[in-house]
Design a protein around this motif. Sequence first.
Motif, short mmCIF file in Angstrom:
data_model
loop_
_atom_site.label_atom_id
_atom_site.label_comp_id
_atom_site.label_asym_id
_atom_site.label_seq_id
_atom_site.Cartn_x
_atom_site.Cartn_y
_atom_site.Cartn_z
N VAL A 221 33.56 6.59 -3.90
CA VAL A 221 34.02 7.54 -4.92
C VAL A 221 33.03 7.67 -6.08
CG1 VAL A 221 36.45 7.16 -4.34
CG2 VAL A 221 35.45 5.93 -6.27
N ASN A 222 32.20 6.65 -6.29
CA ASN A 222 31.24 6.70 -7.41
C ASN A 222 29.96 5.96 -7.03
OD1 ASN A 222 29.89 6.69 -9.84
ND2 ASN A 222 31.65 6.04 -11.06
N PRO A 223 29.05 6.68 -6.36
CA PRO A 223 27.85 6.03 -5.82
C PRO A 223 26.94 5.41 -6.88
CG PRO A 223 28.12 8.26 -4.93
CD PRO A 223 29.11 8.10 -6.04
N ARG A 224 26.99 5.91 -8.11
CA ARG A 224 26.00 5.47 -9.10
C ARG A 224 26.55 4.42 -10.07
NH1 ARG A 224 25.96 10.71 -8.58
NH2 ARG A 224 24.18 11.68 -7.56
N VAL A 225 27.80 4.02 -9.92
CA VAL A 225 28.42 3.16 -10.93
C VAL A 225 27.77 1.78 -10.96
CG1 VAL A 225 30.20 2.23 -9.38
CG2 VAL A 225 30.69 2.48 -11.84
N GLU A 226 27.68 1.21 -12.17
CA GLU A 226 27.20 -0.17 -12.31
C GLU A 226 28.39 -1.12 -12.21
OE1 GLU A 226 24.12 -1.00 -15.41
OE2 GLU A 226 24.67 1.03 -16.07
N VAL A 227 28.09 -2.36 -11.80
CA VAL A 227 29.16 -3.34 -11.59
C VAL A 227 28.74 -4.68 -12.18
CG1 VAL A 227 30.30 -4.72 -9.83
CG2 VAL A 227 30.11 -2.26 -9.51
N ILE A 228 29.68 -5.35 -12.87
CA ILE A 228 29.45 -6.74 -13.29
C ILE A 228 30.71 -7.53 -12.91
CG2 ILE A 228 29.06 -8.31 -15.23
CD1 ILE A 228 27.76 -5.99 -16.75
N GLU A 229 30.52 -8.63 -12.19
CA GLU A 229 31.66 -9.49 -11.85
C GLU A 229 31.92 -10.44 -13.00
OE1 GLU A 229 31.01 -11.33 -8.05
OE2 GLU A 229 30.69 -9.38 -7.05
N THR A 230 33.19 -10.49 -13.44
CA THR A 230 33.52 -11.27 -14.63
C THR A 230 34.75 -12.14 -14.42
OG1 THR A 230 34.91 -9.46 -15.45
CG2 THR A 230 32.65 -9.53 -16.27
N SER A 231 34.87 -13.15 -15.26
CA SER A 231 36.11 -13.91 -15.39
C SER A 231 36.25 -14.30 -16.85
CB SER A 231 36.09 -15.16 -14.50
OG SER A 231 37.08 -16.06 -14.96
N ALA A 232 37.31 -13.81 -17.48
CA ALA A 232 37.54 -14.20 -18.87
C ALA A 232 37.90 -15.67 -18.93
CB ALA A 232 38.66 -13.34 -19.48
N ARG A 233 38.38 -16.20 -17.80
CA ARG A 233 38.87 -17.58 -17.76
C ARG A 233 37.71 -18.58 -17.74
NH1 ARG A 233 42.96 -18.87 -13.18
NH2 ARG A 233 43.75 -20.92 -13.77
N ASN A 234 36.73 -18.35 -16.85
CA ASN A 234 35.64 -19.34 -16.80
C ASN A 234 34.33 -18.79 -17.38
OD1 ASN A 234 34.37 -17.79 -14.83
ND2 ASN A 234 35.10 -19.03 -13.13
#
Lengths: 273, 112
Positions: A221-234
């Motif tokens: 659906v969005n070929p150009r989107v940037e991604v960051i994997e996050t956890s507010a917990r750790n």
Amino acid sequence: MGRFHRHDESEHGHGHGPDAPVGDHSGYATGTDRIEILERIFDENDHTADANRRDFDQADVLAVNLMSSPGAGKTALLRETLLRLRDRLRVGIIEGDIETSIDADRLTGLGAEIALLNTANGFGGECHLDAPMVRSALSRLPLSNLDLVIVENVGNLVCPAEFHVGEHNRAMVYAITEGEEKPLKYPVMFRSVDLVLVNKVDLLPHLEFSIEDFYRNLRNVNPRVEVIETSARNGAGLDLWCSWLTARHAELAAARARPASAARISPSVSPHG
Amino acid sequence: MHELSICRAITKLVECHADGSTVRIVRLRVGELRQIVPDTLAYCWGLVTEGSDLESAALEIERVPAAIRCAGCRHVHTLTEPILVCPECQGRDVEIVSGEEFLITSLDLMEV
């Protein structure tokens, strides 16, 4: 009265030439007159969004519209973000919440200026922030003393996507507990953002969740989107997210510092020098 | 339910263009890439206009299919699901050519 008024084609623009279908004669029987308009329904909102954007620009403020479904962890993530940014950027938060100040309360004491926007007026509360609402909150933020304004939108994957509020960038928090298929179910939201924070990744070992399937759906659906994997917990990914924000702010500041005429006067002048 | 606030925006535009005339029909064009549900819009229109000058105005909604054009092979494809990938060459550099419309197109006003 105008009951037998002849529908005058020439007055009403396209679609009703002399060869118009015989069936299209609503103007005869009902005594009505058709006027063509062709006006975008979001125009009014977008004009106010432009005004907000000009205010942000004038104050050298980066504005980020942060969206998510309810419970994706937006406020917890913002808390951690404010802790990490407090020495780097002066932050203001516009906090959209239907009824309470709970989220705003969770963000106080972290060095940010907070303007709360309760949306519960009229028909039992709006499900999104629109540009006029954000405009009303702007007057309660000391924009000239800020570098970054984060608009924490109402938790909802449908409505906020349709309303520009004057932001420079759009980001969303998506929690992996929401399932892989969310981009396909809410394509308008996932398509409208520059960045997806894939949150709660600390839960990956405990879930039957295929992050590959999620990424495939997201790219579809969005070929150009940037991604960051996050956890507010750790704390995973939070430094990357803060760097993303400071980089956007620096880009904006650099673009503003560069006079529009500089390139014409002397092409040899480097923007860095 | 952003359809409610959308209906309020529509009533403002309609009142402005109708300029005091009685409105019979309001025609909208809504692209399929919009997250707007026609039935919900019609329901909210009833709520928002109840007891107002626009109470007797009906909404007519024209849907516009979503279509993409591939930058690689120029193929134009009408979408049946929100997947922005060219079905001919699997290219992802696609441009949306229709489906994002959200307009008031015309009004039918009662003759005076």
